[in-house]
Write a protein that holds these residues in place. Structure first.
Motif, short mmCIF file in Angstrom:
data_model
loop_
_atom_site.label_atom_id
_atom_site.label_comp_id
_atom_site.label_asym_id
_atom_site.label_seq_id
_atom_site.Cartn_x
_atom_site.Cartn_y
_atom_site.Cartn_z
N ASP B 138 -39.04 9.60 -14.42
CA ASP B 138 -40.11 10.58 -14.25
C ASP B 138 -41.49 9.94 -14.25
OD1 ASP B 138 -38.32 12.56 -13.98
OD2 ASP B 138 -38.51 13.36 -16.01
N GLU B 139 -41.57 8.69 -14.71
CA GLU B 139 -42.86 7.99 -14.73
C GLU B 139 -43.26 7.51 -13.33
OE1 GLU B 139 -44.59 7.82 -17.64
OE2 GLU B 139 -42.90 9.10 -18.24
N ASP B 140 -42.28 7.38 -12.45
CA ASP B 140 -42.56 6.81 -11.13
C ASP B 140 -42.92 7.90 -10.12
OD1 ASP B 140 -41.85 4.04 -11.72
OD2 ASP B 140 -39.82 4.83 -12.00
N PRO B 141 -43.70 7.53 -9.11
CA PRO B 141 -43.98 8.50 -8.05
C PRO B 141 -42.71 8.85 -7.28
CG PRO B 141 -45.37 6.52 -7.82
CD PRO B 141 -44.33 6.22 -8.84
N LEU B 142 -42.72 10.00 -6.64
CA LEU B 142 -41.64 10.35 -5.73
C LEU B 142 -41.92 9.62 -4.42
CD1 LEU B 142 -41.72 14.00 -6.79
CD2 LEU B 142 -39.57 12.72 -6.68
N VAL B 143 -40.93 8.90 -3.95
CA VAL B 143 -41.14 8.11 -2.74
C VAL B 143 -40.56 8.87 -1.55
CG1 VAL B 143 -40.76 5.90 -1.61
CG2 VAL B 143 -41.06 6.00 -4.09
N ILE B 144 -41.45 9.27 -0.64
CA ILE B 144 -41.03 10.11 0.49
C ILE B 144 -41.32 9.39 1.80
CG2 ILE B 144 -43.25 11.39 0.37
CD1 ILE B 144 -41.67 13.86 1.41
N GLY B 145 -40.36 9.43 2.73
CA GLY B 145 -40.52 8.75 4.01
C GLY B 145 -40.65 9.76 5.14
N GLY B 146 -41.40 9.37 6.17
CA GLY B 146 -41.54 10.22 7.35
C GLY B 146 -41.69 9.34 8.58
N GLY B 147 -41.79 9.95 9.75
CA GLY B 147 -41.99 9.17 10.97
C GLY B 147 -40.72 9.02 11.78
N PRO B 148 -40.81 8.47 12.99
CA PRO B 148 -39.68 8.45 13.92
C PRO B 148 -38.42 7.76 13.39
CG PRO B 148 -41.51 7.11 14.75
CD PRO B 148 -42.03 7.89 13.60
N CYS B 149 -38.58 6.72 12.59
CA CYS B 149 -37.38 6.02 12.12
C CYS B 149 -36.56 6.87 11.15
CB CYS B 149 -37.75 4.69 11.46
SG CYS B 149 -38.27 3.47 12.67
N THR B 150 -37.13 7.95 10.64
CA THR B 150 -36.34 8.78 9.72
C THR B 150 -35.30 9.62 10.48
OG1 THR B 150 -37.91 10.61 9.79
CG2 THR B 150 -38.23 8.97 8.06
N TYR B 151 -35.29 9.53 11.80
CA TYR B 151 -34.21 10.19 12.54
C TYR B 151 -32.89 9.44 12.35
CZ TYR B 151 -37.17 13.79 14.44
OH TYR B 151 -37.99 14.88 14.55
N ASN B 152 -32.97 8.22 11.86
CA ASN B 152 -31.80 7.63 11.20
C ASN B 152 -32.27 6.99 9.90
OD1 ASN B 152 -29.46 6.54 10.27
ND2 ASN B 152 -29.47 4.79 11.68
N PRO B 153 -32.34 7.77 8.83
CA PRO B 153 -32.90 7.25 7.58
C PRO B 153 -31.89 6.42 6.79
CG PRO B 153 -32.28 9.54 7.30
CD PRO B 153 -31.97 9.20 8.73
N GLU B 154 -30.64 6.36 7.24
CA GLU B 154 -29.58 5.82 6.39
C GLU B 154 -29.77 4.38 5.93
OE1 GLU B 154 -28.74 8.68 5.28
OE2 GLU B 154 -26.67 8.02 5.09
N PRO B 155 -30.26 3.46 6.77
CA PRO B 155 -30.46 2.09 6.24
C PRO B 155 -31.44 2.06 5.07
CG PRO B 155 -30.49 2.07 8.63
CD PRO B 155 -30.50 3.51 8.22
N LEU B 156 -32.28 3.09 4.96
CA LEU B 156 -33.29 3.13 3.90
C LEU B 156 -32.93 4.11 2.79
CD1 LEU B 156 -36.41 3.16 6.26
CD2 LEU B 156 -35.68 1.25 4.82
N ALA B 157 -31.72 4.67 2.86
CA ALA B 157 -31.34 5.76 1.95
C ALA B 157 -31.48 5.38 0.48
CB ALA B 157 -29.91 6.21 2.24
N ASP B 158 -31.19 4.13 0.14
CA ASP B 158 -31.23 3.73 -1.28
C ASP B 158 -32.64 3.59 -1.83
OD1 ASP B 158 -28.51 3.57 -1.17
OD2 ASP B 158 -28.45 1.39 -0.90
N PHE B 159 -33.61 3.48 -0.94
CA PHE B 159 -34.98 3.16 -1.40
C PHE B 159 -35.91 4.37 -1.46
CE2 PHE B 159 -33.32 -0.41 1.26
CZ PHE B 159 -32.93 -1.22 0.21
#
Lengths: 295, 620
Positions: B138-159
């Motif tokens: 809860d101390e860390d920011p929520l990390v949110i991704g956007g942009g064209p590469c999120t149409y396949n977000p899976e390689p980044l899913a863990d991060f």
């Protein structure tokens, strides 16, 4: 067409913006402020604008100048206001003056500049004022030449700094009168720190040769000073602040035969006035002195 | 005076300190004590690139219009500063308040290209935020991704904790309201994510589970809980006129890549080129009203002081009010303002306009036939014919131009040696067209520059099933072009540039990868990979080691032609275009069948369900 000379100050985080980027900054600011600037002809017209003397990254200033050409202009006061309304924190326009039509550019007139050099906040001065005064005397007054070796990419050049230093003295920035005499616009912007318990804040005042033919950077003098006294030279612990930029008082700052003759006459009159009042005619005039306020 | 996160010693010893000080014209200063949500908006590349991105300027403006949100910016520190920050353990900071990113509520990262993925890890690492989502508290920011590469977000899913799929204008208000509600109710990170996944467009990867067949293909992709949606539908801003658009964009001190006012005239593209992801995921094509654009142009020039304005869209010539807009810009322009016109089809109108706004002697004409032969252009559905190219070039040559740039792709599906050889031959025919002009009327030699890139199949395109090649094969194809070029009559007027193939191979893996390639990213970053989009920083050796050590096969992702029935990692996203349409287009490609553009005929791609844009406006 009017020639305009603008003076501005640069401080705070803006000291990290280099000379070329400051030029770009003002090109855009002039457009935002709606100044009726003139453009060059051709397919990619650019603003007619020229800066007096580049300022190194890291240095703050109370005395930066550039010239522009405009088609029409509001009063000096209104123009300063319009420009300051679109400035970022760290840049303020101080003067906006009209120059004679045949004025030489600020760049070609620059001959000297004043600097203050002092320890940055968080650093302790290695000497007190009286010790510094003694050291400056030994370094500047007592030496007939101050030879240093400049390393360029290709070779080493020996250079005598002595004739390029017009004045060197130690001042106490704690004294309000000193700050006033040096024409420091906003002493709080020097960021001297709040160690108000200290009775003194020593600083070097330097007037040095500046310009396109001969030029000496204040840090070069500081380095030579430290070496002369076997003191370690930590460039980053000193803040350099430019106070003012000058033209030679007896140089005629206009072109054209008629205009030159007119200015020559004006100069002679001024000299006479000085003589009558028992004052010495100044050796230098600030670049701003050469313009007049538009009412 | 503003306090900086970095001291003078550091700033005076790194390249371009202006990257790290903020204070730009039109940057937003707020009292941080008087906001509820602090948002760090990040473009994970160097400042000059990140500052040129329109999407962030739109969201920065939109978020900061809310009194309860303070949106600040952060970019990738260049390698010199990266090293210092690691050594001195200085946490990455935002430009506006110069405060650590780790103290923000959100860290939003725009993901524009695959080769910035290691920079995302750099941002998290320097921010001192755990790289893996599961390790955050809860101390860390929520990390949110956007942009064209999120149409396949899976390689980044863990991060990432969550992704926003689609256009940013629509759902951030709901997300912020939800965040405040959950926090006021004493909820934690998990509570927020569990609720956020119900907001349209929001994907929370930790709430989904993937299983695999023995051969590596995906066996199933399921949400872990019944209240978590099985599919995530993309968000789209249908009305692009009555919406946010920044009238006061930021003006950097140092020269950014895009040092001009950018006017986005429309979103989407009617053309339907089969290799193009943007042409699919931004469907339906929507225009902004021309009056709105005129007003924006006026205020944006006034408020920035920029000397140049540029139109932005996937295909500006298709904008219905183009001549009205351009005439307005030309007529109303003040002295010293340049107009730059990218992606215009070369015809009489565009040449006439270009003559007014550009220096013909210096400017060059650009064509993007993408493929050398008509056969292959039919496969990729690129409607440009040789006749159109030669006519356009002819008109231009007669108008005084002599420089032409041609863009092609190598490695497209079904490509043959003949297709490759047609690339220099086409360039030669353009040169011949130039030399048809009588000698006394032309201006010396013409210069035709051919550039080829290697094709990378992207998710949500008809080519998403296509196979790629290995590095050697790509380079062999470039050599075929180069050899054939030497055979041409006008070879002295032709110049050929081709790209390196190493990066293409990696792009291929991350464009269509699944969750298992995330570990390779982590390993590559640990080995020092960063700024992979910069050729001076890219280190293929380290990448190859990373794949090997993780036991991840590049060939599995790149060399196989996928079956249309295979579960693809991005299948859970609904991008508006149906899989049926993509399959149909994949078959049409193989049969060299051209599909008409959206203006000529609706091909039933599925985007009509959004009930707007070209799907409605041009229905007969």
């Amino acid at each position: 067409m009017l020639n305009i000379r603008i003076k501005f100050q640069k401080y705070g985080v803006m000291r990290f913006i280099g000379h070329l980027d400051m030029m770009r900054y003002f090109q855009k600011a002039i457009r935002r402020a709606g100044i009726d600037i003139a453009y060059s002809e051709g397919f990619s017209p650019h603003q007619i604008m020229s800066f007096a003397a580049p300022l190194g990254v890291g240095i703050t200033s109370d005395g930066e100048y550039f010239d522009i050409e405009v088609h029409s202009s509001l009063s000096s006061q209104a123009s300063i206001q319009a420009l300051n309304d679109v400035m970022v924190e760290g840049v303020s326009v101080l003067e906006y003056k009209r120059l004679p039509n045949t004025a030489k550019t600020a760049m070609s007139l620059v001959t000297a500049a004043d600097y203050l050099i002092y320890m940055k906040k968080g650093y302790t001065s290695p000497c007190d004022i009286s010790q510094f005064e003694k050291k400056v005397h030994e370094f500047y007054e007592n030496q007939s030449e101050i030879v240093i070796t400049k390393h360029t990419k290709k070779r080493e050049i020996k250079m005598d700094l002595k004739p390029l230093i017009y004045e060197m003295k130690v001042v106490n920035l704690k004294e309000t009168q000193i700050l006033h005499d040096l024409n420091v616009k906003n002493p709080q912007l020097l960021d001297l720190g709040s160690e108000s318990e200290q009775p003194e804040i020593p600083a070097f005042f330097l007037r040095v040769c500046t310009g396109s033919s001969d030029n000496v950077k204040p840090e070069l003098i500081l380095e030579a000073f430290c070496r002369f006294h076997n003191m370690s030279y930590e460039a980053l612990s000193y803040q350099i602040h430019r106070l003012e930029v000058y033209a030679k008082a007896d140089e005629i700052p206009v072109k054209g035969e008629k205009e030159r003759a007119k200015y020559q006459k004006y100069l002679e009159e001024q000299e006479k006035i000085c003589q009558q009042n028992g004052r010495e005619f100044p050796k230098f005039l600030t670049l701003g002195d050469l313009g007049e306020i538009i009412n | 005076m503003r306090k900086l996160a970095l001291n003078d010693e550091i700033l005076l010893n790194v390249q371009k300190p202006a990257r790290y000080i903020g204070n730009e014209v039109n940057s937003v200063i707020k009292d941080k004590e008087n906001v509820d949500i602090r948002f760090a908006m990040c473009f994970p590349d160097v400042y000059e690139i990140g500052m040129s991105h329109l999407g962030i300027q739109i969201l920065y403006d939109m978020f900061n219009q809310r009194e309860d949100v303070y949106c600040e910016r952060v970019y990738s520190p260049w390698g010199d500063l990266h090293k210092i920050m690691k050594e001195q353990k200085i946490p990455l900071f935002t430009l506006e308040t110069q405060e650590p990113v780790k103290h923000m509520d959100f860290l939003g990262i725009t993901i524009q290209y695959e080769m910035c993925y290691t920079n995302i890890l750099q941002i998290l690492d320097l921010s001192q935020i755990p790289l893996l989502s599961e390790k955050r508290t809860d101390e860390d920011p929520l990390v949110i991704g956007g942009g064209p590469c999120t149409y396949n977000p899976e390689p980044l899913a863990d991060f990432f904790d969550l992704f926003y799929i689609g256009e940013g204008e629509t759902q951030y208000d709901s997300l912020f309201e939800l965040y405040k509600t959950v926090r006021n109710q004493g909820g934690n990170r998990q509570d927020f994510l569990r609720a956020a996944c119900k907001i349209p467009g929001i994907y929370v990867p930790s709430l989904y589970e993937v299983t695999y067949h023995e051969d590596g293909r995906i066996a199933s992709f399921m949400s872990k809980f019944s209240d978590v949606p099985q599919r995530v539908e993309k968000e789209i801003q249908m009305d692009l006129t009555n919406t946010v658009y920044p009238r006061n964009p930021l003006v950097p001190f140092i020269k950014a890549t895009q040092d001009r006012v950018v006017l986005e005239i429309q979103r989407g593209c009617i053309r339907g080129c089969r290799f193009c992801q943007a042409g699919m995921i931004y469907r339906p094509t929507r225009e902004r009203n021309v009056e709105m654009l005129k007003e924006c142009a006026k205020y944006m020039l006034k408020n920035t002081g920029h000397e140049e304005i540029s139109l932005s869209s996937l295909s500006s010539s298709d904008y219905s009010q183009l001549s009205e807009l351009i005439n307005y810009l030309i007529e109303s322009k003040e002295k010293g303002v340049n107009i730059s016109l990218p992606s215009l089809r070369i015809d009489a109108f565009s040449l006439d306009v270009m003559k007014k706004v550009q220096d013909i002697r210096k400017s060059s004409l650009t064509f993007a036939p993408e493929a050398g032969s008509q056969r292959l252009r039919n496969v990729i559905n690129k409607g440009l014919t040789e006749e159109v190219i030669l006519n356009g070039a002819g008109l231009a040559f007669e108008g005084g131009w002599q420089k032409v740039k041609l863009y092609f792709m190598l490695g497209l599906p079904t490509e043959t040696e003949e297709d490759m050889k047609e690339i220099p031959r086409l360039a030669d025919r353009i040169a011949r067209r130039y030399y048809e002009i009588p000698k006394e009327k032309r201006n010396g030699k013409c210069q035709i520059t051919i550039s080829t890139s290697f094709f990378v199949p992207k998710p949500f395109t008809p080519f998403q099933w296509a196979s790629m090649y290995d590095k050697e094969e790509y380079l062999a194809r470039a050599r075929v072009v180069n050899e054939e070029m030497k055979e041409q009559l006008n070879r002295k007027s032709l110049k050929y540039n081709w790209h390196e193939a190493d990066v293409t191979v990696l792009e291929g893996v991350f464009a269509r990868g699944d969750r298992r390639v995330g570990q390779v990213l982590l390993k590559a970053y640990e080995k020092g990979c960063m700024f992979d989009a910069w050729s001076e920083c890219f280190d293929n050796q380290k990448w190859m080691e990373a794949f090997q050590e993780c036991g991840v096969s590049i060939d599995f992702y790149n060399l196989r032609e996928r079956n249309v029935d295979e579960i693809l990692p991005w299948d859970f996203i609904d991008c508006g275009v149906s899989k049926e349409f993509l399959k149909r287009e994949w078959r049409n490609a193989q049969q060299e069948q051209v599909t008409p553009n959206c203006l000529i005929r609706c091909s039933g791609c599925g985007a009509a369900r959004f009930q707007g844009g070209v799907c409605v406006e041009h229905q007969n």
